[in-house]
Write an enzyme that holds these catalytic residues in place. Sequence first.
Site, short mmCIF file in Angstrom:
data_model
loop_
_atom_site.label_atom_id
_atom_site.label_comp_id
_atom_site.label_asym_id
_atom_site.label_seq_id
_atom_site.Cartn_x
_atom_site.Cartn_y
_atom_site.Cartn_z
CE LYS A 41 -33.06 16.38 -65.53
NZ LYS A 41 -32.49 16.08 -65.89
N GLY A 42 -37.03 15.77 -59.67
CA GLY A 42 -37.68 15.47 -58.72
C GLY A 42 -39.31 14.70 -58.77
CD GLU A 97 -39.19 19.39 -53.78
OE1 GLU A 97 -38.94 18.68 -54.72
OE2 GLU A 97 -37.59 20.16 -53.15
CG ASP A 98 -38.18 14.57 -55.77
OD1 ASP A 98 -38.18 15.73 -54.40
OD2 ASP A 98 -37.01 14.33 -56.15
CG ASP A 101 -31.33 14.60 -47.76
OD1 ASP A 101 -32.15 13.84 -46.08
OD2 ASP A 101 -30.70 14.46 -47.89
CE LYS A 129 -33.73 9.95 -47.66
NZ LYS A 129 -32.14 10.65 -48.59
CG PHE A 150 -28.99 7.32 -51.79
CD1 PHE A 150 -28.88 8.71 -52.36
CD2 PHE A 150 -28.50 6.63 -52.84
CE1 PHE A 150 -28.76 8.69 -53.41
CE2 PHE A 150 -28.61 6.98 -54.04
CZ PHE A 150 -29.00 8.32 -54.89
CG ASP A 157 -31.33 11.61 -59.90
OD1 ASP A 157 -31.79 12.36 -58.39
OD2 ASP A 157 -30.09 12.26 -59.74
NE ARG A 163 -34.08 12.57 -62.38
CZ ARG A 163 -33.58 13.19 -61.36
NH1 ARG A 163 -34.09 13.55 -60.43
NH2 ARG A 163 -32.67 14.21 -61.59
P1 IMP Z 1 -32.45 18.88 -48.56
O1 IMP Z 1 -34.11 19.20 -48.25
O2 IMP Z 1 -32.03 20.45 -49.42
O3 IMP Z 1 -31.75 18.14 -48.77
O4 IMP Z 1 -32.46 18.25 -50.28
C1 IMP Z 1 -33.69 17.49 -50.89
C2 IMP Z 1 -33.85 17.30 -52.26
O5 IMP Z 1 -32.04 16.52 -52.46
C3 IMP Z 1 -34.70 16.48 -53.02
O6 IMP Z 1 -35.73 17.17 -54.03
C4 IMP Z 1 -33.92 15.46 -53.34
O7 IMP Z 1 -33.13 16.30 -55.01
C5 IMP Z 1 -32.25 15.80 -53.06
N1 IMP Z 1 -32.10 13.77 -52.05
C6 IMP Z 1 -32.86 13.52 -50.60
N2 IMP Z 1 -32.44 12.79 -50.48
C7 IMP Z 1 -32.54 12.02 -51.31
C8 IMP Z 1 -32.69 10.38 -51.86
O8 IMP Z 1 -32.23 9.74 -50.53
N3 IMP Z 1 -32.53 9.74 -53.08
C9 IMP Z 1 -32.55 11.27 -54.00
N4 IMP Z 1 -32.42 12.09 -54.01
C10 IMP Z 1 -32.32 13.07 -52.67
MG MG Z 2 -36.90 17.39 -55.61
#
Ligand code: IMP
Ligand code: MG
Length: 179
Positions: A41-42, A97-98, A101, A129, A150, A157, A163
Amino acid sequence: MDIVERIIVSEEAIQERVQELAADISRDYAGKTITLLCVLKGGLMFLCDLAKHITQPVEYDFMSVSSYGDATETSGIVRITKDLEESLEGKHVLIVEDIIDTGLTLNYLVKILQSRNPASLRICTLLTKPANRRVEIPIDYVGFEVPNEFLVGYGLDYKQLYRNVPYVFVPSKELLERA
Ligand code: IMP
Ligand code: MG
């Protein structure tokens, strides 16, 4: 209750950057129809703001994914919980994408989407990040680099809430400690 410890990206900064990204995208996709692929949903808030400023024809599609296994550690294996409604064959797909990470989720998703033969596949994320990246992932459009903390707001969220907040912030201890 004060939910904000510190604002990381203000509403003004987001809106200004969104317009710059939309201008870049509009120029890069000149003469093409863009399929904006929102990862729910991000990515929803970002997609809506971004789309308003894109001058090329745009269509939307939506998908939801969740990680397999241990919830505290991203496994990098993604299960599609809501799939796209349209074929991607021959389309110019831009993933919206939001935040990226570790990159594990998107890395896996890109492989799945590539196998559906889009004409092109690019990535647009509001936040990244880089300090926490586990796999190298080429990002075509980035809004802001953020610290490895975070974060909440503008799509991100905490327990499915906040959100809708129009800026990105570090949540207060009070908010995190609330049951
Ligand atoms: P990754 O890149 O596979 O680690 O995951 C990315 C997803 O983790 C994002 O789309 C978010 O939904 C969630 N996420 C990563 N960092 C944060 C944060 O700081 N706050 C909230 N959700 C996060
Ligand atoms: Mg996301």
